[in-house]
Design a protein around this motif. Structure first.
Motif, PDB file in Angstrom:
ATOM      1  N   LEU A   1       0.838  -1.200   0.000  1.00 25.12           N
ATOM      2  CA  LEU A   1       0.000   0.000   0.000  1.00 25.12           C
ATOM      3  C   LEU A   1       0.876   1.254   0.000  1.00 25.12           C
ATOM      4  O   LEU A   1       1.676   1.456   0.917  1.00 25.12           O
ATOM      5  N   PRO A   2       0.741   2.132  -1.023  1.00 22.65           N
ATOM      6  CA  PRO A   2       1.599   3.318  -1.129  1.00 22.65           C
ATOM      7  C   PRO A   2       1.050   4.539  -0.397  1.00 22.65           C
ATOM      8  O   PRO A   2      -0.150   4.682  -0.204  1.00 22.65           O
ATOM      9  N   MET A   3       1.959   5.417   0.003  1.00 21.49           N
ATOM     10  CA  MET A   3       1.627   6.736   0.563  1.00 21.49           C
ATOM     11  C   MET A   3       0.779   6.665   1.840  1.00 21.49           C
ATOM     12  O   MET A   3      -0.024   7.544   2.107  1.00 21.49           O
ATOM     13  N   ILE A   4       0.966   5.617   2.627  1.00 22.35           N
ATOM     14  CA  ILE A   4       0.261   5.529   3.905  1.00 22.35           C
ATOM     15  C   ILE A   4       0.891   6.523   4.875  1.00 22.35           C
ATOM     16  O   ILE A   4       2.104   6.522   5.082  1.00 22.35           O
TER      17      ILE A   4
ATOM     18  N   GLY B   1       1.471  -5.273   3.103  1.00 21.19           N
ATOM     19  CA  GLY B   1       2.557  -4.431   3.579  1.00 21.19           C
ATOM     20  C   GLY B   1       2.284  -2.960   3.343  1.00 21.19           C
ATOM     21  O   GLY B   1       1.377  -2.582   2.607  1.00 21.19           O
ATOM     22  N   VAL B   2       3.099  -2.139   3.984  1.00 19.99           N
ATOM     23  CA  VAL B   2       2.961  -0.686   3.884  1.00 19.99           C
ATOM     24  C   VAL B   2       4.260  -0.098   3.365  1.00 19.99           C
ATOM     25  O   VAL B   2       5.358  -0.498   3.783  1.00 19.99           O
ATOM     26  N   MET B   3       4.140   0.880   2.449  1.00 20.49           N
ATOM     27  CA  MET B   3       5.316   1.627   2.011  1.00 20.49           C
ATOM     28  C   MET B   3       5.593   2.743   3.001  1.00 20.49           C
ATOM     29  O   MET B   3       4.687   3.497   3.367  1.00 20.49           O
ATOM     30  N   ILE B   4       6.839   2.824   3.424  1.00 20.58           N
ATOM     31  CA  ILE B   4       7.260   3.919   4.299  1.00 20.58           C
ATOM     32  C   ILE B   4       7.936   4.950   3.405  1.00 20.58           C
ATOM     33  O   ILE B   4       9.090   4.789   2.998  1.00 20.58           O
ATOM     34  N   GLU B   5       7.186   6.010   3.073  1.00 25.14           N
ATOM     35  CA  GLU B   5       7.738   7.013   2.150  1.00 25.14           C
ATOM     36  C   GLU B   5       7.379   8.440   2.528  1.00 25.14           C
ATOM     37  O   GLU B   5       7.747   9.376   1.807  1.00 25.14           O
TER      38      GLU B   5
ATOM     39  N   GLY C   1      10.168   3.293   0.548  1.00 29.69           N
ATOM     40  CA  GLY C   1      10.327   3.918  -0.761  1.00 29.69           C
ATOM     41  C   GLY C   1      11.287   5.083  -0.592  1.00 29.69           C
ATOM     42  O   GLY C   1      10.872   6.195  -0.270  1.00 29.69           O
ATOM     43  N   SER C   2      12.568   4.840  -0.800  1.00 25.19           N
ATOM     44  CA  SER C   2      13.584   5.842  -0.454  1.00 25.19           C
ATOM     45  C   SER C   2      13.510   7.090  -1.326  1.00 25.19           C
ATOM     46  O   SER C   2      13.902   8.170  -0.890  1.00 25.19           O
TER      47      SER C   2
ATOM     48  N   HIS D   1      11.483  -4.414  12.946  1.00 23.64           N
ATOM     49  CA  HIS D   1      11.948  -5.665  13.531  1.00 23.64           C
ATOM     50  C   HIS D   1      11.443  -5.849  14.963  1.00 23.64           C
ATOM     51  O   HIS D   1      11.265  -6.977  15.426  1.00 23.64           O
ATOM     52  N   SER D   2      11.206  -4.756  15.649  1.00 27.65           N
ATOM     53  CA  SER D   2      10.697  -4.863  17.019  1.00 27.65           C
ATOM     54  C   SER D   2       9.315  -5.508  17.051  1.00 27.65           C
ATOM     55  O   SER D   2       8.896  -6.048  18.085  1.00 27.65           O
ATOM     56  N   GLN D   3       8.608  -5.448  15.907  1.00 24.85           N
ATOM     57  CA  GLN D   3       7.281  -6.056  15.817  1.00 24.85           C
ATOM     58  C   GLN D   3       7.308  -7.387  15.065  1.00 24.85           C
ATOM     59  O   GLN D   3       6.256  -7.965  14.770  1.00 24.85           O
ATOM     60  N   GLY D   4       8.501  -7.861  14.776  1.00 27.21           N
ATOM     61  CA  GLY D   4       8.642  -9.173  14.156  1.00 27.21           C
ATOM     62  C   GLY D   4       8.298  -9.245  12.680  1.00 27.21           C
ATOM     63  O   GLY D   4       7.988 -10.330  12.170  1.00 27.21           O
ATOM     64  N   VAL D   5       8.331  -8.111  11.960  1.00 26.16           N
ATOM     65  CA  VAL D   5       8.028  -8.149  10.520  1.00 26.16           C
ATOM     66  C   VAL D   5       9.295  -7.868   9.725  1.00 26.16           C
ATOM     67  O   VAL D   5      10.222  -7.219  10.203  1.00 26.16           O
ATOM     68  N   SER D   6       9.310  -8.361   8.492  1.00 23.76           N
ATOM     69  CA  SER D   6      10.466  -8.114   7.629  1.00 23.76           C
ATOM     70  C   SER D   6      10.388  -6.694   7.086  1.00 23.76           C
ATOM     71  O   SER D   6       9.308  -6.134   6.907  1.00 23.76           O
ATOM     72  N   VAL D   7      11.562  -6.114   6.823  1.00 27.40           N
ATOM     73  CA  VAL D   7      11.642  -4.748   6.314  1.00 27.40           C
ATOM     74  C   VAL D   7      12.539  -4.745   5.080  1.00 27.40           C
ATOM     75  O   VAL D   7      13.691  -5.169   5.139  1.00 27.40           O
ATOM     76  N   GLY D   8      11.991  -4.267   3.973  1.00 29.15           N
ATOM     77  CA  GLY D   8      12.762  -4.156   2.740  1.00 29.15           C
ATOM     78  C   GLY D   8      12.832  -2.705   2.290  1.00 29.15           C
ATOM     79  O   GLY D   8      12.251  -1.811   2.902  1.00 29.15           O
ATOM     80  N   ILE D   9      13.532  -2.478   1.192  1.00 30.04           N
ATOM     81  CA  ILE D   9      13.622  -1.132   0.622  1.00 30.04           C
ATOM     82  C   ILE D   9      13.621  -1.273  -0.893  1.00 30.04           C
ATOM     83  O   ILE D   9      14.296  -2.144  -1.442  1.00 30.04           O
ATOM     84  N   CYS D  10      12.835  -0.426  -1.568  1.00 31.52           N
ATOM     85  CA  CYS D  10      12.667  -0.587  -3.010  1.00 31.52           C
ATOM     86  C   CYS D  10      12.935   0.695  -3.797  1.00 31.52           C
ATOM     87  O   CYS D  10      12.579   0.786  -4.967  1.00 31.52           O
ATOM     88  N   GLY D  11      13.562   1.686  -3.166  1.00 35.98           N
ATOM     89  CA  GLY D  11      13.890   2.916  -3.894  1.00 35.98           C
ATOM     90  C   GLY D  11      15.214   2.801  -4.614  1.00 35.98           C
ATOM     91  O   GLY D  11      15.903   1.773  -4.565  1.00 35.98           O
ATOM     92  N   GLU D  12      15.603   3.878  -5.290  1.00 39.17           N
ATOM     93  CA  GLU D  12      16.860   3.888  -6.039  1.00 39.17           C
ATOM     94  C   GLU D  12      18.069   3.660  -5.144  1.00 39.17           C
ATOM     95  O   GLU D  12      19.097   3.158  -5.578  1.00 39.17           O
TER      96      GLU D  12
END
Length: 754
Positions: free
Chosen positions: A560-563, A596-600, A621-622, A662-673
């Protein structure tokens, strides 16, 4: 004075070259301010300021009067970078008299700097024999004029000369933003929409007689069109209204517009360019008139101009020849323009408008064509047929490159080819450090053409599938079934690997042609999840299509983008659950995919913990996160130097997100440039990111760097850079680590070009 200001600004903006702009400025400013002299001094390559245009001084002094920084009153304006206003100029210690001007000694002096991108390009001066203290209104007027002139001068200075582009070739550099990586060296071909008077490319004319004959044939065709329109409307218009058609025909006469164009063709200019120049000059003349009726005639001139230009350009289109190494350049390139060039001849793209997320940029990345977008200072109409280098890595365009620069970029291109061949051997090897720390590398996709490239480079999954791309390629919203077919192709191609599909992310700089969003500040407006929550019918159809496409494969994740807060997330999840239960009731074999949620946006950074507690994964989303944190539009070439992904604030935000996730037990990725930057990848791995997702082109480079170091080195580097205060220091520290690891050429194959 306000009316004068508007009129002059309009004339300056319509000027086709620097000399015309300078002539307009000195003549019109002198009149408007009721002074005896107006002059423009411009910086030359040696750094001196030379008299380049004047109204009031002897014309023989142009090009002869020269002052250094701090020399004379003009030099004082340069040194102070602010206006100098003197009632008794001769009494000032910095005053200098130049006999070669052949004029009186002037008492009053007002000079303002002409500044562009923090550089003083010149000085605009007005003078008067009688003592006169120019008031605040005079100063403001002249400052406004200098601001208008700055952009025009910057264009000319960028070419390396003060003559019109096309006369004397000189190496020039223009900055934009990267659209697609790579180096292209070839010949510019300028394309423009038909009948756009301001976008006609300059081309010389070899056969003057043939060009004049061609021009007159086109005029005759337009004359017949106008007569035909007059006959069709004869019964519906009164005599006065029908007179407009007679006026059109009169303007096309050889004694009027036609004669002016023929004169320009005799000077060696092509008919389309000569016509556009004449029409724009006349349109500008009418538009600047004080009489409202005459001012409206500018519209008639423009209409007639477009009609003739359409004939001139249409005839030329049929004999269009593309060189073997075509670099396509235009004001706003479109997919159809790309399609007109034979595939084996198109090697590079440059668009004055647009961004790295534009449709053309997305296509260019899929096709592997080096591209620069947003080259706003590029005088593109004068580029046709000239040698050009496109640096898709740095977002730079070089015209008429020197032998030295060409040699430099040829070496980069060769080294890139060799490096790519060497990296191909890494495809089957895991992405792991020397001490066996594993880091999955995924890809960002948007078109089916991305799939082959991604799999060839050893992608282990899709971290971001841009679902808006199929929407951009249509003239309407795709149906649920059309979406299902498209999504199924992606999911099958990567199965059993995970495919992360982002829900429709439009708005900002990504507008659908059939669903336009017009806003004053689109990046802070109606975009991403905000649009689809307001249109649940669009969101639900997309979610249903995704889930049905994943049936039997079950390799789908929804992003989900722009949350920007928990409430938006909960609303989106409610719709996802609704779509899931509807499909079950319809007897579809579907499973609820991870959400999942995008952090942007900054708000999501500071609520990452709460968001992570409600989803299955986070993905940063860097690109957007960096621009929002730094308040810098990442697609704006004018502030490109302020967009720094290695800014300490950005690095701290990235670290906080991964720790909170990670404190909540979820995976964290990054998909920006940033994920595709080999140096940044080391930092992201050290921070603890579970997945890096990037453009397929960068995947082998990142893998080679990760395999050349150990995790302890990466963590030591991270600890060092988190204490640094400037992005440049961070970059320098990263490059030192890469040099120590023997992989610096992956990031910077050769020394940077000037």
């Amino acid at each position: 004075m306000l009316n004068s200001l508007r009129s002059i600004v309009q004339e300056v903006n319509s000027a086709r070259d620097l000399n015309k702009a300078l002539a307009i400025i000195v003549t019109r400013v002198k009149q408007a301010m009721h002074t005896q002299v107006c002059s423009v001094y411009l910086r030359d390559p040696a750094g001196d300021y030379v008299l380049m245009a004047t109204e009031g001084l002897q014309q023989a002094a142009v090009g002869q009067v020269r002052l250094g920084r701090g020399e004379g009153l003009v030099g004082r304006v340069v040194a102070r970078e602010e206006p100098v206003n003197l009632e008794d100029a001769e009494a000032h210690p910095a005053y200098q008299y130049f006999p070669e001007t052949g004029e009186e000694r002037y008492s009053s002096f007002l000079g303002v700097p002409i500044i562009h991108h923090r550089q003083v390009l010149g000085v605009l001066v007005v003078q008067q024999i009688e003592r006169r203290r120019f008031d605040e209104g005079d100063e403001a007027f002249l400052v406004t004029m200098s601001a208008q002139l700055a952009g025009v001068i910057a264009h000319a200075e960028a070419t390396g000369t003060m003559v019109a582009v096309g006369n004397t070739a000189a190496q020039a550099k223009f900055l934009g933003v990267s659209g697609a990586p790579g180096i292209a060296m070839g010949e510019a071909v300028v394309v423009a929409p038909l009948a756009d008077l301001k976008s006609v490319p300059y081309r010389p004319c070899d056969d003057i007689d043939a060009e004049i004959e061609f021009f007159q044939r086109c005029l005759m065709a337009v004359r017949e069109d106008i007569k035909g329109m007059g006959r069709q409307l004869e019964e519906r218009l009164n005599r006065e209204e029908r007179a407009l058609f007679d006026a059109y025909l009169a303007m096309l006469d050889d004694a009027s517009l036609g004669g002016e164009v023929i004169a320009k063709i005799h000077e060696g200019t092509s008919a389309p360019y000569a016509w556009s120049e004449v029409i724009l000059e006349h349109e500008n003349t009418f538009a600047s008139m004080s009489d409202a009726y005459l001012r409206e005639r500018a519209t008639d001139v423009r209409d007639l101009g477009r009609r003739v230009l359409a004939y001139l350009q249409e005839s030329n289109q049929h004999c269009k020849v593309y060189p073997d190494k075509t670099i396509l350049i235009g004001d706003d390139l479109t997919a159809s323009m790309l399609g007109e060039v034979p595939e084996d001849k198109l090697i590079g793209l440059v668009s004055v408008q647009g961004s790295g997320n534009s449709h053309v940029a997305i296509l260019a990345r899929a096709m592997g064509i080096p591209t620069v977008m947003g080259a706003v200072d590029l005088p593109y109409t004068r580029m046709d047929g000239r040698p050009v280098i496109v640096d898709g890595y740095k977002g730079a365009v070089y015209s008429d490159p020197s032998a030295q620069l060409s040699k430099h970029y040829s070496a980069i291109a060769r080294e890139e080819e060799e490096m790519v061949k060497g990296l191909e051997a890494l495809k089957e090897l895991p992405c792991e450090t020397l001490d066996k720390h594993r880091l999955p590398l995924w890809v960002n996709t948007g078109l089916m053409t991305d799939v082959v490239r991604s799999l060839e480079r050893g992608a282990e999954g899709v971290g971001l599938y841009r679902t808006e791309v199929p929407f951009l390629l249509r003239d309407r919203f795709p149906s649920e079934e059309e979406q299902r077919i498209i999504y199924r192709e992606q999911l099958e191609a990567f199965a059993p690997h995970t495919v992360t599909m982002r829900t429709l992310d439009i708005g900002g700089d990504k507008a659908l042609p059939y669903f336009p969003i017009t806003e004053d500040n689109p990046f802070l407006g109606w975009r991403g999840i905000r649009v689809t929550l307001d249109h649940p019918e669009i969101f639900l159809a997309q979610i249903r299509a995704m889930m049905k496409a994943s049936s039997g494969l079950d390799n789908l994740r929804i992003l989900l983008p722009m949350i920007s807060g928990v409430q938006e997330l909960e609303e989106a999840k409610t719709l996802i659950y609704r779509a899931y239960h509807e499909l079950l009731e319809e007897n579809h074999d579907v499973k609820l995919p991870p959400i999942g949620v995008m952090i942007e946006v900054p708000a999501a950074v500071y609520q990452a913990r709460e968001l992570a507690a409600r989803v299955d994964f986070l993905s940063v989303g860097s690109n957007d996160l960096t621009q929002y944190l730094l308040a810098v539009d990442r697609n704006n070439a004018r502030v490109a130097d302020l967009y720094q992904a290695f800014h300490p604030a950005v690095l701290r935000a990235l670290l906080q997100v991964v720790q909170d996730g990670h404190s909540q037990g979820v995976s964290v990725g990054i998909c920006g440039e940033l994920a595709g930057d080999p140096g940044a990848a080391i930092l992201l791995m050290a921070m603890g990111y579970d997945v890096l997702s990037m453009n397929a082109t960068n995947l082998p480079k990142v893998k080679s760097v990760i395999r050349a170091i150990n995790l302890e080195q990466a963590e030591s580097l991270l600890a060092d850079v988190m204490l640094l205060a400037a992005p440049a220091d961070v970059r320098e520290r990263i490059e030192a680590t890469l040099r120590d690891a023997g992989v610096s050429r992956v990031v910077r194959p050769l020394a940077e070009a000037d």
